[in-house]
Design an enzyme around this catalytic site. Structure first.
Site, PDB file in Angstrom:
ATOM      1  N   CYS A   1       0.839  -1.204   0.000  1.00  0.00           N
ATOM      2  CA  CYS A   1       0.000   0.000   0.000  1.00  0.00           C
ATOM      3  C   CYS A   1       0.872   1.251   0.000  1.00  0.00           C
ATOM      4  O   CYS A   1       0.621   2.202  -0.757  1.00  0.00           O
ATOM      5  CB  CYS A   1      -0.926  -0.015   1.211  1.00  0.00           C
ATOM      6  N   CYS A   2       1.920   1.263   0.833  1.00  0.00           N
ATOM      7  CA  CYS A   2       2.835   2.405   0.894  1.00  0.00           C
ATOM      8  C   CYS A   2       3.514   2.631  -0.453  1.00  0.00           C
ATOM      9  O   CYS A   2       3.689   3.774  -0.888  1.00  0.00           O
ATOM     10  CB  CYS A   2       3.890   2.184   1.973  1.00  0.00           C
TER      11      CYS A   2
ATOM     12  N   CYS B   1      -1.009   8.867   6.775  1.00  0.00           N
ATOM     13  CA  CYS B   1      -2.361   8.489   6.371  1.00  0.00           C
ATOM     14  C   CYS B   1      -3.245   8.279   7.601  1.00  0.00           C
ATOM     15  O   CYS B   1      -2.768   7.791   8.642  1.00  0.00           O
ATOM     16  CB  CYS B   1      -2.326   7.210   5.533  1.00  0.00           C
TER      17      CYS B   1
ATOM     18  N   CYS C   1      -3.358   4.862   9.425  1.00  0.00           N
ATOM     19  CA  CYS C   1      -2.059   4.367   9.888  1.00  0.00           C
ATOM     20  C   CYS C   1      -1.385   5.297  10.895  1.00  0.00           C
ATOM     21  O   CYS C   1      -0.207   5.123  11.209  1.00  0.00           O
ATOM     22  CB  CYS C   1      -1.136   4.147   8.697  1.00  0.00           C
TER      23      CYS C   1
ATOM     24  N   CYS D   1       8.304   3.296   5.390  1.00  0.00           N
ATOM     25  CA  CYS D   1       7.373   3.216   4.259  1.00  0.00           C
ATOM     26  C   CYS D   1       8.074   3.165   2.922  1.00  0.00           C
ATOM     27  O   CYS D   1       7.428   3.042   1.894  1.00  0.00           O
ATOM     28  CB  CYS D   1       6.412   4.406   4.287  1.00  0.00           C
TER      29      CYS D   1
END
Length: 233
Positions: A117-118, A200, A203, A228
């Site tokens: 996702c990162c 985000c 997170c 990340c």
């Protein structure tokens, strides 16, 4: 032309943060960029750049999962300095595929999923934003992480093939906050609610008294795995 690390270090030696930024911008006109997450540290550097009319391109990454307060900070910053910070988004097709196949909260399931996702939301857009740049300015501070204590203020980034400059590397968090206060710099209101490092929404959480600076990021993971991919350290 100053093209090696030693000559660049010599060029900025003894300079203030703003002076060093100006020197690098003059040496690499149109090729110096600053990545801002709109947090405390980055707002300090943004202020230095715009108040001193330094030729540095300022950009930010919109992952699509940011806090509303972060968008508010972006708007206030643009208004304050009468500018338009460049915004980079992830590739639509990649996000659509990720969420369709794994759901909107896949990053909680595994470290592999979170890094995926990162990469999609942050790393790939960053790579596009850095394309053609010779100097990448960051808001990294040494006290943010134990493995940043020996980090040089100016370094060569092998992965991106450019120089990275950390103008406020040796500033304390108190000095950052004082600068923001004294100079009335716009800042993310989440900082007033215990959020130190802001990323985000899903997170990031506020930290508790005594917790490490990075405790609020990816709090469900092992401490040693909290990165990340934007910075190697």
């Amino acid at each position: 032309m100053h093209t090696n690390l030693s000559s660049l270090n010599a060029a900025i030696a003894g300079k203030t943060e703003a002076e060093a930024l100006a020197v690098l911008a003059d040496l690499f006109p149109g090729e110096v960029v600053f990545s801002t997450s709109l947090g405390y540290e980055d707002q300090v550097i943004t202020d230095l750049i715009y108040l001193n009319n330094i030729n540095v391109k300022v950009f930010t990454l919109d992952t699509g999962r940011l806090f509303n307060e972060t968008y508010l900070t972006l708007q206030k910053t643009n208004n304050r300095y009468d500018t338009k910070i460049q915004v980079y988004y992830p590739q639509t097709a990649a996000v659509e595929q990720l969420v369709s196949e794994k759901g909107p909260l896949s990053f909680y399931d595994s470290l592999e999923n979170r890094k995926e996702c990162c990469f999609i939301r942050k790393v790939e857009p960053l790579n596009r934003a850095l394309k053609g740049a010779k100097i990448w300015v960051t808001g990294i501070r040494a006290e943010q992480s134990g493995n940043r204590q020996d980090m040089p203020q100016l370094e060569w980034d092998e992965a991106h093939q450019l120089f990275k400059f950390h103008p406020i590397l040796h500033w304390s968090f108190d000095k950052v906050k004082e600068y923001v206060k004294v100079n009335n710099v716009p800042y993310n209101p989440l900082h007033d609610r215990g959020f130190v490092s802001i990323g985000c929404g899903p997170c990031t959480r506020a930290i508790r008294e005594g917790e490490d600076f990075r405790a609020g990021r990816w709090w469900w993971e092992d401490e040693s795995k909290k990165e990340c991919g934007l910075h190697a350290k």
